[in-house]
Design a protein around this motif. Structure first.
Motif, PDB file in Angstrom:
ATOM      1  N   LEU A  61       0.832  -1.206   0.000  1.00 43.72           N
ATOM      2  CA  LEU A  61       0.000   0.000   0.000  1.00 43.72           C
ATOM      3  C   LEU A  61       0.866   1.254   0.000  1.00 43.72           C
ATOM      4  O   LEU A  61       0.661   2.154  -0.833  1.00 43.72           O
ATOM      5  N   VAL A  62       1.822   1.338   0.912  1.00 44.70           N
ATOM      6  CA  VAL A  62       2.656   2.535   0.997  1.00 44.70           C
ATOM      7  C   VAL A  62       3.486   2.700  -0.272  1.00 44.70           C
ATOM      8  O   VAL A  62       3.635   3.808  -0.793  1.00 44.70           O
ATOM      9  N   SER A  63       4.015   1.615  -0.804  1.00 47.49           N
ATOM     10  CA  SER A  63       4.770   1.689  -2.063  1.00 47.49           C
ATOM     11  C   SER A  63       3.892   2.217  -3.194  1.00 47.49           C
ATOM     12  O   SER A  63       4.332   3.048  -4.001  1.00 47.49           O
ATOM     13  N   SER A  64       2.636   1.747  -3.247  1.00 49.27           N
ATOM     14  CA  SER A  64       1.725   2.176  -4.309  1.00 49.27           C
ATOM     15  C   SER A  64       1.357   3.651  -4.160  1.00 49.27           C
ATOM     16  O   SER A  64       1.297   4.386  -5.154  1.00 49.27           O
ATOM     17  N   VAL A  65       1.105   4.085  -2.934  1.00 52.53           N
ATOM     18  CA  VAL A  65       0.771   5.495  -2.703  1.00 52.53           C
ATOM     19  C   VAL A  65       1.948   6.382  -3.093  1.00 52.53           C
ATOM     20  O   VAL A  65       1.776   7.403  -3.777  1.00 52.53           O
ATOM     21  N   MET A  66       3.158   6.001  -2.676  1.00 51.05           N
ATOM     22  CA  MET A  66       4.334   6.800  -3.018  1.00 51.05           C
ATOM     23  C   MET A  66       4.550   6.859  -4.527  1.00 51.05           C
ATOM     24  O   MET A  66       4.883   7.919  -5.077  1.00 51.05           O
ATOM     25  N   SER A  67       4.365   5.740  -5.213  1.00 52.50           N
ATOM     26  CA  SER A  67       4.517   5.719  -6.673  1.00 52.50           C
ATOM     27  C   SER A  67       3.481   6.619  -7.338  1.00 52.50           C
ATOM     28  O   SER A  67       3.807   7.375  -8.272  1.00 52.50           O
ATOM     29  N   PHE A  68       2.250   6.545  -6.848  1.00 54.52           N
ATOM     30  CA  PHE A  68       1.177   7.379  -7.401  1.00 54.52           C
ATOM     31  C   PHE A  68       1.489   8.859  -7.213  1.00 54.52           C
ATOM     32  O   PHE A  68       1.345   9.664  -8.148  1.00 54.52           O
ATOM     33  N   LEU A  69       1.930   9.243  -6.024  1.00 53.16           N
ATOM     34  CA  LEU A  69       2.234  10.648  -5.751  1.00 53.16           C
ATOM     35  C   LEU A  69       3.408  11.125  -6.597  1.00 53.16           C
ATOM     36  O   LEU A  69       3.408  12.264  -7.080  1.00 53.16           O
ATOM     37  N   ASN A  70       4.408  10.273  -6.800  1.00 47.64           N
ATOM     38  CA  ASN A  70       5.551  10.648  -7.624  1.00 47.64           C
ATOM     39  C   ASN A  70       5.166  10.834  -9.085  1.00 47.64           C
ATOM     40  O   ASN A  70       5.763  11.656  -9.792  1.00 47.64           O
ATOM     41  N   GLU A  71       4.186  10.080  -9.551  1.00 51.90           N
ATOM     42  CA  GLU A  71       3.775  10.155 -10.952  1.00 51.90           C
ATOM     43  C   GLU A  71       2.770  11.271 -11.204  1.00 51.90           C
ATOM     44  O   GLU A  71       2.694  11.800 -12.318  1.00 51.90           O
ATOM     45  N   HIS A  72       1.980  11.634 -10.173  1.00 50.59           N
ATOM     46  CA  HIS A  72       0.863  12.566 -10.385  1.00 50.59           C
ATOM     47  C   HIS A  72       0.959  13.828  -9.530  1.00 50.59           C
ATOM     48  O   HIS A  72      -0.046  14.505  -9.323  1.00 50.59           O
ATOM     49  N   TYR A  73       2.171  14.156  -9.048  1.00 52.08           N
ATOM     50  CA  TYR A  73       2.319  15.292  -8.136  1.00 52.08           C
ATOM     51  C   TYR A  73       1.863  16.619  -8.750  1.00 52.08           C
ATOM     52  O   TYR A  73       1.482  17.553  -8.044  1.00 52.08           O
ATOM     53  N   SER A 131      -9.603   4.006   3.762  1.00 53.10           N
ATOM     54  CA  SER A 131      -9.961   5.296   4.348  1.00 53.10           C
ATOM     55  C   SER A 131      -8.731   6.183   4.449  1.00 53.10           C
ATOM     56  O   SER A 131      -7.583   5.698   4.490  1.00 53.10           O
ATOM     57  N   THR A 132      -8.969   7.497   4.497  1.00 55.08           N
ATOM     58  CA  THR A 132      -7.871   8.448   4.676  1.00 55.08           C
ATOM     59  C   THR A 132      -7.101   8.144   5.952  1.00 55.08           C
ATOM     60  O   THR A 132      -5.862   8.204   5.984  1.00 55.08           O
ATOM     61  N   GLU A 133      -7.832   7.793   7.006  1.00 54.16           N
ATOM     62  CA  GLU A 133      -7.197   7.520   8.298  1.00 54.16           C
ATOM     63  C   GLU A 133      -6.241   6.328   8.199  1.00 54.16           C
ATOM     64  O   GLU A 133      -5.125   6.363   8.734  1.00 54.16           O
ATOM     65  N   TYR A 134      -6.675   5.280   7.503  1.00 60.27           N
ATOM     66  CA  TYR A 134      -5.831   4.088   7.410  1.00 60.27           C
ATOM     67  C   TYR A 134      -4.602   4.358   6.537  1.00 60.27           C
ATOM     68  O   TYR A 134      -3.486   3.941   6.874  1.00 60.27           O
ATOM     69  N   ILE A 135      -4.783   5.059   5.420  1.00 57.77           N
ATOM     70  CA  ILE A 135      -3.649   5.380   4.549  1.00 57.77           C
ATOM     71  C   ILE A 135      -2.613   6.187   5.312  1.00 57.77           C
ATOM     72  O   ILE A 135      -1.421   5.897   5.275  1.00 57.77           O
ATOM     73  N   ASN A 136      -3.074   7.199   6.048  1.00 59.86           N
ATOM     74  CA  ASN A 136      -2.139   8.028   6.803  1.00 59.86           C
ATOM     75  C   ASN A 136      -1.496   7.267   7.956  1.00 59.86           C
ATOM     76  O   ASN A 136      -0.328   7.504   8.295  1.00 59.86           O
ATOM     77  N   LYS A 137      -2.228   6.344   8.546  1.00 57.21           N
ATOM     78  CA  LYS A 137      -1.661   5.525   9.619  1.00 57.21           C
ATOM     79  C   LYS A 137      -0.492   4.705   9.092  1.00 57.21           C
ATOM     80  O   LYS A 137       0.567   4.629   9.729  1.00 57.21           O
ATOM     81  N   ARG A 138      -0.676   4.071   7.916  1.00 57.45           N
ATOM     82  CA  ARG A 138       0.403   3.266   7.331  1.00 57.45           C
ATOM     83  C   ARG A 138       1.571   4.155   6.869  1.00 57.45           C
ATOM     84  O   ARG A 138       2.739   3.796   7.032  1.00 57.45           O
ATOM     85  N   MET A 139       1.260   5.301   6.291  1.00 58.58           N
ATOM     86  CA  MET A 139       2.311   6.214   5.849  1.00 58.58           C
ATOM     87  C   MET A 139       3.141   6.697   7.035  1.00 58.58           C
ATOM     88  O   MET A 139       4.372   6.733   6.982  1.00 58.58           O
ATOM     89  N   LYS A 140       2.473   7.049   8.124  1.00 65.66           N
ATOM     90  CA  LYS A 140       3.182   7.522   9.318  1.00 65.66           C
ATOM     91  C   LYS A 140       4.057   6.418   9.896  1.00 65.66           C
ATOM     92  O   LYS A 140       5.182   6.666  10.339  1.00 65.66           O
ATOM     93  N   ALA A 141       3.524   5.191   9.921  1.00 70.02           N
ATOM     94  CA  ALA A 141       4.264   4.076  10.512  1.00 70.02           C
ATOM     95  C   ALA A 141       5.509   3.736   9.707  1.00 70.02           C
ATOM     96  O   ALA A 141       6.556   3.400  10.273  1.00 70.02           O
ATOM     97  N   GLU A 142       5.432   3.815   8.372  1.00 66.72           N
ATOM     98  CA  GLU A 142       6.538   3.367   7.526  1.00 66.72           C
ATOM     99  C   GLU A 142       7.415   4.499   7.005  1.00 66.72           C
ATOM    100  O   GLU A 142       8.605   4.298   6.760  1.00 66.72           O
ATOM    101  N   LEU A 143       6.820   5.681   6.826  1.00 68.89           N
ATOM    102  CA  LEU A 143       7.566   6.787   6.236  1.00 68.89           C
ATOM    103  C   LEU A 143       7.797   7.923   7.226  1.00 68.89           C
ATOM    104  O   LEU A 143       8.698   8.731   7.049  1.00 68.89           O
ATOM    105  N   GLY A 144       6.963   7.981   8.265  1.00 69.12           N
ATOM    106  CA  GLY A 144       7.105   9.030   9.272  1.00 69.12           C
ATOM    107  C   GLY A 144       6.308  10.279   8.986  1.00 69.12           C
ATOM    108  O   GLY A 144       6.318  11.217   9.789  1.00 69.12           O
ATOM    109  N   ILE A 145       5.602  10.329   7.861  1.00 69.16           N
ATOM    110  CA  ILE A 145       4.795  11.492   7.499  1.00 69.16           C
ATOM    111  C   ILE A 145       3.492  11.036   6.853  1.00 69.16           C
ATOM    112  O   ILE A 145       3.375   9.895   6.410  1.00 69.16           O
ATOM    113  N   THR A 146       2.518  11.926   6.790  1.00 68.00           N
ATOM    114  CA  THR A 146       1.236  11.623   6.157  1.00 68.00           C
ATOM    115  C   THR A 146       1.372  11.668   4.640  1.00 68.00           C
ATOM    116  O   THR A 146       2.387  12.137   4.100  1.00 68.00           O
ATOM    117  N   ALA A 147       0.341  11.206   3.961  1.00 65.25           N
ATOM    118  CA  ALA A 147       0.337  11.249   2.498  1.00 65.25           C
ATOM    119  C   ALA A 147       0.406  12.696   1.997  1.00 65.25           C
ATOM    120  O   ALA A 147       1.100  12.991   1.013  1.00 65.25           O
TER     121      ALA A 147
END
Length: 269
Positions: A156-168, A184-200
């Motif tokens: 999930l986090v890899s996919s979100v990061m790839s999407f943001l890099n392609e569509h920024y 949900s936004t809450e779940y995406i941000n929870k995973r982003m915070k846990a693995e990357l340290g920041i929200t989407a």
């Protein structure tokens, strides 16, 4: 139990300084020391026991581990007939959310995949004269295999990061990500915070600002055009965000960091 991670700077990259294979005797202890480098261990046989700042760790055959630099290491118990490869490497910690190396400090490895590379690297390091390019490229191949094998970021986090890099450059909201990834936004941000340290949202802002800094350095596009290309419809918001991130206005940053364009004119032509 969640894995413990270290976050290393990608510039400069980790650099191998020494490597060898260690064979313990029947009553041998891990040494007491405070290293100024990281130590990557690949256990081959038996068990290795040591402490880092008084915390006991036991490694078994088939496990790898990264001893952190600047921690006091000792051993309250012997490690009879422990056998392992050790690799000393230099690296710096990083607190930057992007462009850093995220590695767990412990995991398991498949001997059939890793041992041929370890033997090759050990042979290259021991050869005289040593080829430093062969040594470091072997070290990076090993780290690359370790990085890929550990699946450092979740799908999930890899996919979100790839999407943001392609569509920024596009208009992206929390709803955009929810619709795209079906979480949900809450779940995406929870995973982003846990693995990357920041929200989407913060990740997107970092990507946009890094892209803007690169364009300021390597292009002559007007700031307004550059801001729109990086996803900012409001140029004043871009100025504020850029100044907060880099401590300089976009114009001042360009003046200090722009790479010269073209070649000097030949006065005799």
């Amino acid at each position: 139990m969640d894995s413990e991670y270290i976050f290393l700077s990608s510039t400069p990259m980790p650099y191998l300084t020494d490597c060898d294979i260690k064979h313990f005797g029947a009553f041998e202890y891990h040494c007491s020391r405070c290293c100024d480098h990281f130590v990557l261990i690949f256990m081959l046989n038996n068990h290795l026991k040591f402490t880092e700042d008084s915390r006991l760790t036991t490694l078994s055959a088939g496990e790898w581990y990264i001893q952190k630099k600047s921690l006091w290491q000792s051993a309250p118990l012997p490690s009879p007939h422990a056998e392992y490869y050790w690799l000393h490497f230099q690296a710096e910690y990083s607190d930057q959310p992007l462009n850093r190396i995220r590695l767990p400090i412990r995991g398991s490895f498949q001997p059939s995949l890793f041992l041929p590379m370890l033997r090759e690297l050990h042979h290259a390091f021991s050869r005289s004269p040593q080829n430093p390019f062969e040594v470091q490229s072997g070290f990076y191949r090993l780290l690359n295999l370790l990085y890929a094998h550990e699946a450092v970021y979740s799908p999930l986090v890899s996919s979100v990061m790839s999407f943001l890099n392609e569509h920024y450059s596009e208009h992206i909201t929390a709803q955009t990500l929810t619709a795209r990834f079906h979480y949900s936004t809450e779940y995406i941000n929870k995973r982003m915070k846990a693995e990357l340290g920041i929200t989407a949202h913060a990740c997107l802002a970092n990507i946009r600002l890094q892209r803007a800094a690169r364009l300021l350095s390597y292009s002559e596009k007007p700031v307004q055009e550059l801001a729109r290309e990086c996803g900012y419809s409001d140029v004043s918001l871009f100025y504020k965000a850029f100044h907060k991130a880099y401590g300089l206005s976009p114009s001042r940053y360009r003046k200090e960091h722009q790479v010269p364009f073209g070649l000097p004119q030949d006065n005799h032509s």
